[in-house]
Structures are given as structure tokens and as C-alpha cells.
Design a protein around this motif. Sequence first.
Motif, PDB file in Angstrom:
ATOM      1  N   PRO A  74       0.774  -1.171   0.024  1.00 28.48           N
ATOM      2  CA  PRO A  74      -0.116   0.096  -0.020  1.00 28.48           C
ATOM      3  C   PRO A  74       0.852   1.192  -0.016  1.00 28.48           C
ATOM      4  CG  PRO A  74      -0.871  -1.542   1.578  1.00 28.48           C
ATOM      5  CD  PRO A  74       0.504  -2.231   1.309  1.00 28.48           C
ATOM      6  N   LEU A  75       1.913   1.186   0.622  1.00 36.84           N
ATOM      7  CA  LEU A  75       2.944   2.469   0.632  1.00 36.84           C
ATOM      8  C   LEU A  75       3.448   2.613  -0.552  1.00 36.84           C
ATOM      9  CD1 LEU A  75       4.943   1.414   3.797  1.00 36.84           C
ATOM     10  CD2 LEU A  75       2.968   2.863   3.519  1.00 36.84           C
ATOM     11  N   ARG A  76       3.882   1.795  -1.579  1.00 38.32           N
ATOM     12  CA  ARG A  76       4.271   1.933  -2.831  1.00 38.32           C
ATOM     13  C   ARG A  76       3.072   2.330  -3.911  1.00 38.32           C
ATOM     14  NH1 ARG A  76       3.827  -0.844  -7.604  1.00 38.32           N
ATOM     15  NH2 ARG A  76       2.559  -2.520  -6.707  1.00 38.32           N
ATOM     16  N   LEU A  77       1.991   1.821  -3.713  1.00 37.19           N
ATOM     17  CA  LEU A  77       1.045   2.407  -4.435  1.00 37.19           C
ATOM     18  C   LEU A  77       0.534   3.654  -4.116  1.00 37.19           C
ATOM     19  CD1 LEU A  77      -1.271  -0.939  -5.047  1.00 37.19           C
ATOM     20  CD2 LEU A  77      -0.196   0.401  -6.818  1.00 37.19           C
ATOM     21  N   ALA A  78       0.500   4.088  -2.844  1.00 34.77           N
ATOM     22  CA  ALA A  78       0.129   5.456  -2.529  1.00 34.77           C
ATOM     23  C   ALA A  78       1.251   6.478  -3.062  1.00 34.77           C
ATOM     24  CB  ALA A  78       0.268   5.423  -0.690  1.00 34.77           C
ATOM     25  N   ASN A  79       2.566   6.051  -3.047  1.00 39.35           N
ATOM     26  CA  ASN A  79       3.488   7.006  -3.762  1.00 39.35           C
ATOM     27  C   ASN A  79       3.151   6.904  -5.286  1.00 39.35           C
ATOM     28  OD1 ASN A  79       4.795   7.115  -1.413  1.00 39.35           O
ATOM     29  ND2 ASN A  79       6.472   5.997  -2.120  1.00 39.35           N
TER      30      ASN A  79
ATOM     31  N   LYS B 220       3.801  11.182  -5.807  1.00 38.57           N
ATOM     32  CA  LYS B 220       4.746  12.025  -4.692  1.00 38.57           C
ATOM     33  C   LYS B 220       5.205  10.663  -4.108  1.00 38.57           C
ATOM     34  CE  LYS B 220       1.369  15.653  -3.974  1.00 38.57           C
ATOM     35  NZ  LYS B 220       0.456  16.563  -2.860  1.00 38.57           N
ATOM     36  N   LYS B 221       6.539  10.979  -3.443  1.00 37.45           N
ATOM     37  CA  LYS B 221       7.199  10.066  -2.696  1.00 37.45           C
ATOM     38  C   LYS B 221       6.688  10.537  -0.961  1.00 37.45           C
ATOM     39  CE  LYS B 221      11.320   7.656  -2.061  1.00 37.45           C
ATOM     40  NZ  LYS B 221      12.962   7.787  -2.221  1.00 37.45           N
ATOM     41  N   LEU B 222       5.597  10.081  -0.820  1.00 35.45           N
ATOM     42  CA  LEU B 222       5.018  10.226   0.572  1.00 35.45           C
ATOM     43  C   LEU B 222       5.704   9.177   1.544  1.00 35.45           C
ATOM     44  CD1 LEU B 222       1.045   9.863  -0.487  1.00 35.45           C
ATOM     45  CD2 LEU B 222       2.663  12.037  -0.142  1.00 35.45           C
ATOM     46  N   TYR B 223       6.088   8.100   1.168  1.00 35.85           N
ATOM     47  CA  TYR B 223       6.760   6.874   1.953  1.00 35.85           C
ATOM     48  C   TYR B 223       7.986   6.479   1.302  1.00 35.85           C
ATOM     49  CZ  TYR B 223       1.778   6.980   3.926  1.00 35.85           C
ATOM     50  OH  TYR B 223       0.739   7.281   4.535  1.00 35.85           O
TER      51      TYR B 223
ATOM     52  N   LEU C 281      -3.057  -4.875   5.519  1.00 40.18           N
ATOM     53  CA  LEU C 281      -3.352  -4.149   4.129  1.00 40.18           C
ATOM     54  C   LEU C 281      -4.420  -3.069   4.837  1.00 40.18           C
ATOM     55  CD1 LEU C 281      -3.869  -3.362   1.253  1.00 40.18           C
ATOM     56  CD2 LEU C 281      -5.325  -5.258   1.167  1.00 40.18           C
ATOM     57  N   ASP C 282      -5.489  -3.501   5.586  1.00 36.64           N
ATOM     58  CA  ASP C 282      -6.606  -2.586   6.098  1.00 36.64           C
ATOM     59  C   ASP C 282      -6.057  -1.583   6.999  1.00 36.64           C
ATOM     60  OD1 ASP C 282      -9.296  -3.492   4.966  1.00 36.64           O
ATOM     61  OD2 ASP C 282      -8.274  -5.648   5.393  1.00 36.64           O
ATOM     62  N   MET C 283      -5.205  -1.885   7.857  1.00 37.13           N
ATOM     63  CA  MET C 283      -4.418  -1.097   8.802  1.00 37.13           C
ATOM     64  C   MET C 283      -3.656   0.016   8.003  1.00 37.13           C
ATOM     65  SD  MET C 283      -1.836  -1.425  12.032  1.00 37.13           S
ATOM     66  CE  MET C 283      -0.410  -2.088  11.040  1.00 37.13           C
ATOM     67  N   MET C 284      -2.877  -0.278   6.988  1.00 39.96           N
ATOM     68  CA  MET C 284      -2.099   0.779   6.280  1.00 39.96           C
ATOM     69  C   MET C 284      -3.255   1.447   5.365  1.00 39.96           C
ATOM     70  SD  MET C 284       0.948   0.724   7.145  1.00 39.96           S
ATOM     71  CE  MET C 284       2.189  -0.234   7.450  1.00 39.96           C
ATOM     72  N   LEU C 285      -4.169   0.945   4.800  1.00 37.16           N
ATOM     73  CA  LEU C 285      -5.180   1.809   4.207  1.00 37.16           C
ATOM     74  C   LEU C 285      -5.747   3.115   5.153  1.00 37.16           C
ATOM     75  CD1 LEU C 285      -6.815  -0.865   1.834  1.00 37.16           C
ATOM     76  CD2 LEU C 285      -5.421   1.066   0.977  1.00 37.16           C
ATOM     77  N   ASN C 286      -5.969   2.268   6.342  1.00 35.44           N
ATOM     78  CA  ASN C 286      -6.508   3.336   7.389  1.00 35.44           C
ATOM     79  C   ASN C 286      -5.622   4.446   7.568  1.00 35.44           C
ATOM     80  OD1 ASN C 286      -9.315   2.899   8.853  1.00 35.44           O
ATOM     81  ND2 ASN C 286      -8.797   0.803   7.960  1.00 35.44           N
ATOM     82  N   VAL C 287      -4.198   3.936   7.629  1.00 35.97           N
ATOM     83  CA  VAL C 287      -3.234   4.857   7.965  1.00 35.97           C
ATOM     84  C   VAL C 287      -3.191   6.029   6.811  1.00 35.97           C
ATOM     85  CG1 VAL C 287      -0.816   5.431   8.503  1.00 35.97           C
ATOM     86  CG2 VAL C 287      -1.966   3.566   9.745  1.00 35.97           C
ATOM     87  N   ILE C 288      -3.236   5.572   5.654  1.00 33.93           N
ATOM     88  CA  ILE C 288      -3.042   6.390   4.260  1.00 33.93           C
ATOM     89  C   ILE C 288      -4.298   7.337   4.459  1.00 33.93           C
ATOM     90  CG2 ILE C 288      -3.192   6.304   2.041  1.00 33.93           C
ATOM     91  CD1 ILE C 288      -1.782   3.546   1.886  1.00 33.93           C
ATOM     92  N   SER C 289      -5.329   6.864   4.890  1.00 31.66           N
ATOM     93  CA  SER C 289      -6.507   7.632   4.632  1.00 31.66           C
ATOM     94  C   SER C 289      -6.563   8.825   5.830  1.00 31.66           C
ATOM     95  CB  SER C 289      -7.822   6.863   5.061  1.00 31.66           C
ATOM     96  OG  SER C 289      -9.086   7.715   5.138  1.00 31.66           O
TER      97      SER C 289
ATOM     98  N   GLU D   6      -8.069   4.732  -3.802  1.00 33.87           N
ATOM     99  CA  GLU D   6      -7.465   4.468  -5.090  1.00 33.87           C
ATOM    100  C   GLU D   6      -6.475   3.226  -4.941  1.00 33.87           C
ATOM    101  OE1 GLU D   6      -5.507   8.020  -6.155  1.00 33.87           O
ATOM    102  OE2 GLU D   6      -7.648   9.142  -6.802  1.00 33.87           O
ATOM    103  N   VAL D   7      -5.842   3.173  -3.808  1.00 34.19           N
ATOM    104  CA  VAL D   7      -4.957   2.115  -3.513  1.00 34.19           C
ATOM    105  C   VAL D   7      -5.727   0.875  -3.292  1.00 34.19           C
ATOM    106  CG1 VAL D   7      -3.337   1.290  -1.690  1.00 34.19           C
ATOM    107  CG2 VAL D   7      -3.056   3.777  -2.668  1.00 34.19           C
ATOM    108  N   ALA D   8      -6.821   0.961  -2.616  1.00 40.62           N
ATOM    109  CA  ALA D   8      -7.760  -0.364  -2.333  1.00 40.62           C
ATOM    110  C   ALA D   8      -8.140  -0.768  -3.591  1.00 40.62           C
ATOM    111  CB  ALA D   8      -8.898   0.167  -1.314  1.00 40.62           C
ATOM    112  N   ASN D   9      -8.533   0.241  -4.554  1.00 38.75           N
ATOM    113  CA  ASN D   9      -9.005  -0.353  -5.841  1.00 38.75           C
ATOM    114  C   ASN D   9      -7.864  -1.097  -6.540  1.00 38.75           C
ATOM    115  OD1 ASN D   9     -11.749   0.540  -6.031  1.00 38.75           O
ATOM    116  ND2 ASN D   9     -11.197   2.677  -6.485  1.00 38.75           N
TER     117      ASN D   9
END
Length: 331
Positions: free
Chosen positions: A32-37, A42-45, A171-179, A189-192
Motif C-alpha cells: 500500500p505504501l508503494r501504491l500510495a506513492n 509523490k514520494k509520501l513514503y 493491508l486494512d491497517m495501512m489503508l486506514n493510516v493512508i486515509s 485508489e490504493v484499495a482499488n
Amino acid sequence: MIRKAPQELPQRIVFFLVPKFSLIAFTSALEPLRLANRESSKKLYSWDLVSADDQPVISSCGIPISPTLNYEDATNVHTAIICSGEDAHKLADKRVHSWLRRVERMGTDIGALCTGAHILAKAGLLDDYSCTIHWENLEGFIEDFPEIEVTPELFEIDRNRFTCAGGTASLDMMLNVISAQHGHELAGEVANQFMHDRIRDQHDQQRMSMPVRLGVRHPKLLAVIKLMEDNLEEPLTRIQLARDAGLSTRQLERLFRKYLSRSPARYYLELRLNKARLLLLQTNMSVIDVALACGFVSASHFSKCYRDFFARTPRKERGLPALSEGESEEL
């Protein structure tokens, strides 16, 4: 706090890999960190992988993962995550505990995946915090750390500590953190990208519901099984179980035979023995203490029941030598 992004980006994260770590828990947290970037452009993580000896770490499925950084150099980080899996309760590497305490003193958010809460607890980093752990390890954790507040939640985020049950809960924990850090739209978008149709929150159950898990939907039978699961240390009698469920003992017997192909007594015994196996594998409790925690009045009776069901003694389950003649199982 883990729910807020640091002012300085990217957020630097270190994954500390412990032998026999869960590969799915690890990758479900990292991807999820890779896909968030990628999705944010942006390089968020950013992240590094470390191990206690700077050597590749073998996961529980046998796949090795190589560290990218010496753990002694991994101090100037925003977040440190312990990744473990099997036998986390056996880890006694003081270097890991010392490193965790050192980065914690520097203001680092500390987290754990799967059974990693056990390692954080041993390092004294869960005192006065809520945490969670994989459902299979919950009973053993409670026995080892009765003073720590542990929940059966999918994940827990308590100030600058975060833990999850492992598997896809990562996965769900990281998606909540990203949110929380960068917005629900990005998390969606990452979840999709994962074809993950719903971002679960921490209160979602770790295990499938009892009807799905057992393939049974009879409400009174499920009520009896729930009573059994809630009373393993001091088992209820057949009469008590039937009365509390509004059944006769004959009806109780018929329901278990029809839906589970065994007697209530046999089903109850199997529940207690399965709990005992988890305690033997995940704690350092003595055989007699495990026996008592699972409703057996003596270690010898427990050992016989255990051997009849699993085809090995409790001692053999732990890889211990057989008792010599005249030696007591209680020892």
C-alpha cells in the motif's frame, strides 16, 4: 502520531524482519505504501528492511528477504515496524529489544504485524497501550502478559503504537493510516488497485463468523458452542449447557450429532485440546498450568487425552524428551 503525516516527507519507515515472519502480513503492509506513492505521484513514503544480523531473513513460507540497511544505522526514522510470524514468543534477542527502545526514545512511532506485539511487549513497549495480535496467539499472549490490554480487533492504533492481527489485516491497517494521513480518496485508489472492495476498520472481526466458520446456522446450537468457547477453563456440564440454551439434554445430543457428527462432550473436549495445543506452542507455561487453563484436573489425564487426539504427548509437541520412569508430568 501514526495517524498524522510527518511534516518532512517522505515518511521514513523501517521494517524489522524476524525469522519466520509472515510474508503476507509484510507485503500487505508494504505494497500500500508503494501504491500510495504511485497514485499520488509523490514520494509520501520510503522504506528500508533490516534484520538483527544483516543477513537475509527466512519467512515462514521459506522465502528469504534481504535487508537493505544495517539496523544500527536505522535510527533516524519516523516509523519502525516489527514483522514476525511463527515462534515470536521464543525470540530472546536483546539486540532487537534494545534497538526498539532506542528508536522509541527518539520519538519514532512503533508498530508490529501479526505476532509482533509479543516482541513489543517483551521489550516493555506496550505498557499502558492497547494492542492486538493474531487470533490464534491471543490466549497465549494473555497468559504471558496479563497486565497488557490486548483486544481481538483487526488492528489497534493507540497514539504512537500500532499493531495488527497480520495477514490481510496489515493491508486494512495501512489503508486506514493512508486515509488519515493523506485522505480517503487516495486510500480508496490504493484499495482499488488491490481489487479490495472495502477498507475494513479496526472493529471488523479477525475470524469468519461462527455460522460461516462451522457451516451451521441453527441458533441454539450456535449458542451452545459460544458457551463452550467462553468456558474452556471451567467447563460447563451437559445439563448446564442445555439449560442455558433452552434445550433438553436429549435435544442437545441430537443437534450435535446431526450438524457436527459428534457428541457435545467430544466437541467440547476438542475445543479444550485445541486451545491447549496453542498454549503449548506459543507460551512457556508448564504442562500442568496448560492443563488447568483448559479445564483438566491433572496433567496425567490431560496428557492421555492429548495423546489420544493428536497422537503425541504434550511434551513431544514441544520437542521435549519423554519422561523417565518415575518422573512426574507435572514437572
